[in-house]
Enzyme design. Structure first.
Site, mmCIF file in Angstrom:
data_model
loop_
_atom_site.group_PDB
_atom_site.id
_atom_site.type_symbol
_atom_site.label_atom_id
_atom_site.label_comp_id
_atom_site.label_asym_id
_atom_site.label_seq_id
_atom_site.Cartn_x
_atom_site.Cartn_y
_atom_site.Cartn_z
ATOM 1 N N GLU A 67 46.609 33.489 46.425
ATOM 2 C CA GLU A 67 45.503 32.879 47.175
ATOM 3 C C GLU A 67 45.474 33.427 48.592
ATOM 4 O OE1 GLU A 67 47.034 31.245 49.789
ATOM 5 O OE2 GLU A 67 48.856 31.719 48.651
ATOM 6 N N GLY A 79 51.915 34.387 50.669
ATOM 7 C CA GLY A 79 50.874 34.093 49.692
ATOM 8 C C GLY A 79 50.362 35.354 49.028
ATOM 9 N N GLU A 80 49.075 35.358 48.671
ATOM 10 C CA GLU A 80 48.398 36.510 48.046
ATOM 11 C C GLU A 80 48.889 36.785 46.627
ATOM 12 O OE1 GLU A 80 48.888 40.075 50.382
ATOM 13 O OE2 GLU A 80 48.115 39.172 52.210
ATOM 14 N N GLY A 81 49.904 36.039 46.177
ATOM 15 C CA GLY A 81 50.533 36.368 44.903
ATOM 16 C C GLY A 81 51.688 37.340 45.066
#
Lengths: 347, 347
Positions: free
Chosen positions: B172, B313-315
């Protein structure tokens, strides 16, 4: 003699520039955590802002141990040579993980109690002797043998460095070698031997108590030496001594040195006692589930990248951690900066 | 309505056979630690002794948050859309790590406060609205919007599953979304909000105190709901709600579901409250340095594979953990057994 290795301390003049490049990447300051530490260290080792990993290798040293005759291992001694054959046939965990990450795997007979056919070309024949002496009764190795281990391991590492490799990890195989590692740790860290002893390949409670009894008696009878070289000869193994030499040589060659689990860390301990500067070249890959390893890492003030509750040796901790080393290098080279991506910085 | 997802509990009839295969590999019992757990779980999900990973994907959902206007983030809101552009241009950390591991990356505009040109084909246009309402004053989303998030995320995940993918992770991007995640955690775990709040992208002590003050007041004014759906609507975000739907849909499709850091785990928390069976399909990849995540993982009784002190984040936690998932699958398929390799077993 202690050692002839000449390890250069890492120059720090690029540190500010490296840190500035890391901080300029499109992420909050420090948000890549341990990967940022690894990136900084690798850039410093290579003296560059654009690091690279070339021809990664794992070198597995195998050797047998006289102490195995005291019943300190859950597996019979023949497993050492059988596992060497398994490495050569590609069936062990280290084969699978090296293949996964394109790591070149080399296997060294440092002193296995078995006559491998000399025509097995994938095996590096560095045998000192068919197993060490039983250190419950006498020194495991002579000083001469220990030095020979250093020389022969060095020459392998030099050849690998000359082939263009700049990142190398070391593994080991040797039934009963957690006993050797525990003795080295106890002697050099001045810790009670029972704190350094674990279940190895999976001893029962009763067998673990037997191992503790045996090794405690050895200290009572034979005492400690605080000289790293003497301690290594007294309690080490051929694969451990070759590991020590290999680590020192790899640092001399300014390679990135990847340290595996309990046995490899015990070899690192000896090497660091001889040449503290090696620490700057080493990345600790995995905290083993073997009792003793956590304490040893704490003593060395190092924090491995992974804790996957593995306890297998062979260099498996190095191999599974390798993609993280790659990630550190990739983000340095490939991520955009705030400036290049047009992303706003902190308010 | 709560959810329409139909998640099948995993059949356990193969467990004994899977465990026997793991135990027969040439290594001491249990010596591959967490990788053995992962292998067992994947084999059970896929109902096979020979698991495989097909077309791995990471899906990054991006959305903006009305609560950002309360000054709870270290970065301005425009960073959300700027980072989406960075994802599309290949410059972010998640791009680098996905490329490294051949993971297909898809980016979803779940509700970013920016008009992306509709001809950007790499972007999945799933925008509900240009940012949520400010939950300090009103519900962040309506129930209808929340349901729409589920539907649109589901349809993406279904398409990806139909393309042959069987392993998927979610990331995300959304300035201020640690505030949403902290509120969801506090409400659903019934924990004091200040225990759930961290520095996000890097707040100073003073700014952190401000964030705590703001979010504590919200609970004082607006109260808690223990209904997962109502809580999600009240405090969530479009990217978080789409994450919830995506996790549920991926489990319904019997995919291996990889859970990232704090925000993704808060979405998992909501999804699990709706459908506890999803746990069997999920692997937790990384413990974030964000305060709150450790407590949340403890609450969920899960233990992520990695702790690299990242908080991005961001995966990214999914992507860097992915090679470990691969290692688990590879050792199951490629390692020799004691029998096949002719290695002696325990004495």
């Amino acid at each position: 003699m202690e050692t002839n290795f000449s390890i250069t301390p890492i120059a720090t003049q690029l540190s500010t520039a490296i840190q500035r490049k890391i901080n300029g990447k499109t992420k909050p300051l420090g948000a890549l955590g341990r990967l940022e530490e690894v990136a900084l260290q690798i850039c410093q080792i290579q003296q560059t802002l654009s690091p690279s990993l070339q021809r990664p290798h794992v070198l597995v040293f195998a050797g047998d141990h006289g102490i195995a005759h005291e019943g300190v291992s859950a597996y019979p001694q023949e497993v050492t040579w059988q596992m060497v054959m398994n490495f050569l046939n590609g069936g062990a965990a280290i084969n699978v993980f090296c293949k996964q990450h394109n790591i070149e795997l080399r296997v060294v007979d440092a002193g296995v109690n078995y006559d491998f056919p000399l025509d097995i070309k994938q095996l590096i024949h560095n045998k000192i002797q068919k197993g060490t002496a039983n250190f419950a009764r006498e020194s495991a190795m002579s000083l001469q043998q220990t030095e020979k281990c250093f020389e022969s391991a060095s020459s392998i590492v030099k050849r690998i460095a000359e082939s263009g490799c700049n990142v190398i990890g070391f593994g080991e195989m040797g039934i009963a070698n957690t006993s050797s590692a525990a003795m080295l740790m106890s002697a050099l860290c001045n810790l009670p031997v029972e704190k350094c002893i674990g279940r190895g390949t999976g001893l029962s409670d009763k067998a673990l108590q037997h191992k503790i009894d045996v090794l405690s008696k050895v200290f009572a009878n034979r005492g400690r030496s605080y000289s790293p070289m003497n301690t290594l000869a007294m309690y080490g193994g051929f694969e451990i001594a070759q590991l020590v030499g290999a680590i020192l040589q790899a640092a001399e060659c300014r390679m990135i040195v990847l340290i595996d689990g309990f046995i490899a860390t015990s070899a690192y301990l000896v090497a660091q006692a001889m040449q503290p500067t090696i620490k700057e070249y080493c990345i600790f890959c995995h905290q083993s589930q073997e009792q003793g390893h956590q304490l040893l890492l704490h003593y060395l003030k190092v924090n491995p990248l992974l804790n996957l509750e593995m306890r297998l040796g062979e260099g498996t901790g190095v191999a599974v951690a390798y993609p993280l080393i790659q990630s550190a290098v990739h983000f340095m080279n490939e991520m955009a900066s705030f400036e290049s991506a047009g992303v706003s910085t902190k308010v």
